[in-house]
Design an enzyme around this catalytic site. Structure first.
Site, PDB file in Angstrom:
ATOM      1  N   HIS A   1       0.846  -1.197   0.000  1.00  0.00           N
ATOM      2  CA  HIS A   1       0.000   0.000   0.000  1.00  0.00           C
ATOM      3  C   HIS A   1       0.880   1.245   0.000  1.00  0.00           C
ATOM      4  CE1 HIS A   1      -2.393  -3.269   1.693  1.00  0.00           C
ATOM      5  NE2 HIS A   1      -3.478  -2.612   1.347  1.00  0.00           N
TER       6      HIS A   1
ATOM      7  N   HIS B   1      -3.984   3.134  -3.463  1.00  0.00           N
ATOM      8  CA  HIS B   1      -4.146   2.644  -2.090  1.00  0.00           C
ATOM      9  C   HIS B   1      -3.427   1.321  -1.853  1.00  0.00           C
ATOM     10  CE1 HIS B   1      -6.021   1.500   1.722  1.00  0.00           C
ATOM     11  NE2 HIS B   1      -6.243   0.318   1.168  1.00  0.00           N
TER      12      HIS B   1
ATOM     13  N   PHE C   1     -21.008 -12.572  25.401  1.00  0.00           N
ATOM     14  CA  PHE C   1     -20.560 -11.331  24.783  1.00  0.00           C
ATOM     15  C   PHE C   1     -19.078 -11.353  24.412  1.00  0.00           C
ATOM     16  CE2 PHE C   1     -24.095  -9.734  27.660  1.00  0.00           C
ATOM     17  CZ  PHE C   1     -25.063  -9.944  26.682  1.00  0.00           C
TER      18      PHE C   1
ATOM     19  N   HIS D   1     -28.609 -15.142  25.730  1.00  0.00           N
ATOM     20  CA  HIS D   1     -27.545 -14.953  26.707  1.00  0.00           C
ATOM     21  C   HIS D   1     -26.844 -16.261  27.079  1.00  0.00           C
ATOM     22  CE1 HIS D   1     -29.278 -11.026  26.957  1.00  0.00           C
ATOM     23  NE2 HIS D   1     -28.519 -10.649  27.965  1.00  0.00           N
TER      24      HIS D   1
END
Length: 676
Positions: A44, A275, A449, A485
């Site tokens: 890049h 890029h 989570f 959950h």
């Protein structure tokens, strides 16, 4: 000069009189970046060419570093969050004189075993502070570095801890959600030593950023409580003034640098084509002409190299002064021990004490609670332990009585952070604190989570950082909150991450041992999978840390080898013990193996593994999760008692019965197997 490359071009006498300019120094970065990407035929070039002016001012005037001492504890941290532009960083490190970052390494860009991989990988010897590439991770991790600096400054004082964290970030970094989490918290905590240089070039891979991005960055960061400036990223005087102002604020700062991607490329400047692809020989030749850089590939004029090496030597005196201050500082011994991070000797008697207490009192407690009991012993004794939670403090038991909460108002003197509902940001910030050094971060949320924080957990494992993730409510055993959950696939997915220790203790004794392993381990993160529901104490005390084996015989049969071996982890070890009693009532010799950590078990020698696996017996595994991964222990024809899909909303006992995760189900399955 000894450190100069053989390809440094000697200036003619008349040119040596011309002096130097920031532009000459920046063009050296541009040229090396173009040349390395072209040689690799991969990379890049656009971002390094666009941000070269900003980086030149930062490294030559403001960044506090000493290439002779890349592990200087009070160095400024520099994070290239836009890791795809890695040649910007490699060029800077070579030009400023890091011995390990040679011109040969630059020429070996993106090749196997080089120190110049496609995206930066943490390498303190070379001045690379962290692994970046996944956008959003660098800027978020940097917030953790800045927080660590404030915590250690509050503890040891400004004479030995007084530095900044600088970040170069891209529009992609700011689009990623994790940047919102971490930058909002950085503003809330007033991390004034955090300075972000935003490469606002208006270009993404797909084309102009206007295709998908219309955020008002100024208003966004002002709402976080940051200082915001907007400048021309190619005007070195304005860059200089902006950094000077940012260093003087009492809040984090972001400087929006309006730049041209592929600066100097005659047909690809300001285009997506610059890029992520080599510019091509013709475009590079045009860029050299446009930039006034007539030198051959990888060739740096002597006067430019001298200026860069002078920039690298700029802080030699500051380093020496810091060393002298440290020698006379009353905190010297404590500071050096803290930065070394070895807590084994300190925690060993504490772990032994709490293990003895659990084994003697035999409490029936959730492992999230026994974890809390362990922390009650550890946290007051280990000031570098910095805890926290994603708005679940009371549920995950990560906060202990005594130490303060870390806030700006108490000068960051404390051992606990309220992260808010920001699991991804929390994990990234913990990585940053660990990378900085002097902090052993841990924090809690529900295991379900873990997916929110997974990219940062994975990156921590890749970077080999000691971070402890406390994940509770780890199965259908959490009950009524239901399948949203209740993690079922998470243990398998987390165990699949290389270098992450996933530990699921069955009681307080194992919990203490798992905490000891997590804190002793300096080369990778650990995750503790803990229950909501109460569990009996099953382990006897032992001087040896049995969890270090990953799996061990908890309860064996008498006499000959077992007919049945039951493997289980966490809350299901209790079920295994019940099944053993029922099977042995029917004269079926049964062994129970507790498996707190599969990862560690498969690190043991083959003789130990063969003894535990007992391949002549019928093998059963019990875990209130999916089967994936257990076949390594029980084989494809072994009996698995666990989950095959998502959970339900009901009391925990009803759910275990509904899904057939019971001792009765184990006994029935074993007897059926024996009849085959």
């Amino acid at each position: 000069m000894r450190m100069f490359s053989a390809t440094v071009k000697k200036d003619k006498p008349e040119k040596q009189k011309e002096g130097f300019s920031y532009r000459d120094m920046a063009n050296a970065i541009r040229a090396l970046s173009m040349d390395a990407v072209e040689k690799a035929q991969s990379g890049h070039p656009g971002m390094p060419m666009g941000m070269a002016d900003v980086a030149t001012v930062l490294f030559s005037k403001y960044l506090k570093f000493d290439p002779r001492h890349p592990d200087w504890h009070d160095r400024d941290r520099f994070v290239l969050s836009a890791g795809h532009g890695s040649m910007l960083l490699y060029s800077l490190l070579y030009l400023t004189g890091y011995q390990k970052m040679t011109l040969d390494e630059i020429k070996n860009f993106r090749q196997l075993k080089s120190r110049t991989p496609g995206h930066p990988e943490v390498d303190h010897e070379c001045g690379i502070e962290m692994t970046t590439g996944p956008l959003g991770q660098g800027i978020s991790t940097a917030a953790g570095m800045a927080l660590a600096e404030r915590i250690l400054n509050g503890r040891f004082g400004g004479d030995i801890v007084d530095h900044y964290t600088y970040v170069i970030a891209s529009d992609g970094d700011l689009m990623e959600g994790v940047s919102h989490e971490s930058c909002a918290l950085a503003g809330h905590l007033k991390l004034s030593r955090l300075i972000v240089l935003y490469d606002d070039n208006g270009i993404s891979i797909d084309g102009p950023t206007s295709l998908s991005y219309s955020d008002d960055v100024k208003k966004r960061f002002e709402s976080y409580g940051w200082d915001v400036q907007t400048i021309d990223g190619h005007d070195t005087a304005k860059i200089d003034a902006a950094i000077a102002r940012a260093r003087a604020t009492e809040t984090p700062s972001i400087i929006c640098c309006k730049t041209h991607i592929g600066y100097g490329a005659p047909t690809k400047q300001d285009k997506a084509s610059s890029h992520g692809s080599p510019l091509g020989e013709k475009e590079i030749a045009g860029a050299r002409e446009k930039l006034g850089w007539p030198h051959a590939p990888f060739e740096i004029p002597e006067h430019v190299m001298m200026m860069w090496r002078a920039a690298g030597q700029r802080n030699y005196g500051e380093y020496n002064e810091w060393e002298h201050r440290l020698v006379d500082n009353r905190f010297k011994s404590d500071f050096l021990k803290t930065m070394d991070g070895d807590v084994n000797t300190l925690i060993a008697p504490l772990i032994a004490s709490v293990k003895e207490s659990f084994a003697k009192e035999k409490p029936k407690m959730a492992t999230r609670q026994t974890s809390g009991k362990v922390l009650e012993k550890l946290v007051p004794a280990v000031p570098s332990l910095i805890g926290g939670s994603a708005d679940l403090t009371g549920s995950v038991n990560t906060k202990v009585e005594g130490p303060d909460v870390i806030t700006p108002s108490n000068h960051y003197n404390g051992q606990y952070i309220y992260y808010g509902v920001r699991e991804h940001g929390m994990a990234a910030i913990m990585n940053g604190m660990a990378l900085h050094g002097g902090i052993i971060p841990y924090a809690g949320t529900f295991l379900q989570f873990a997916d929110y924080g997974r990219p940062a957990i994975r990156l921590g494992a890749l970077m080999k950082q000691r971070v402890v993730h406390v994940m509770t409510h780890d199965s259908i055993g959490l009950g009524e909150d239901g399948p949203t959950h209740q993690p079922v696939e998470h243990l398998a997915a987390l165990r699949a991450i290389p270098n992450l220790l996933v530990m699921r203790p069955c009681d307080g004794v194992e919990t203490a041992e798992c905490w000891q392993l997590a804190l002793q381990r300096k080369n990778g993160p650990s995750l503790l999978s803990l229950t909501r529901q109460g569990l009996p104490t099953l382990r006897k005390n032992s001087n040896e840390n049995l969890c270090a084996k990953g799996a061990y015989i908890l309860d064996d049969c008498d006499g000959d080898e077992p007919q049945v071996t039951i493997f289980a982890s966490g809350s299901e070890v209790e079920i295994a013990m019940q099944a053993k009693r029922e099977l042995e009532e029917g004269r079926i010799k049964t062994r129970v193996v507790s498996v707190p950590c599969m990862n560690l078990f498969f690190e043991q020698d083959s003789a130990y593994q063969e003894n535990i696996l007992c391949n002549k017996s019928i093998k059963v595994a019990i875990e209130a999760a999916v089967r994936f991964g257990w076949d390594r222990l029980i084989g494809p024809h072994g009996i698995f008692i666990g989950m095959t899909g998502f959970g339900e909303s009901a009391p925990a006992k009803d759910l275990y019965k509904h899904f057939g995760i019971t001792a009765e189900a184990v006994v029935e399955a074993v007897k059926e197997k024996m009849r085959e």
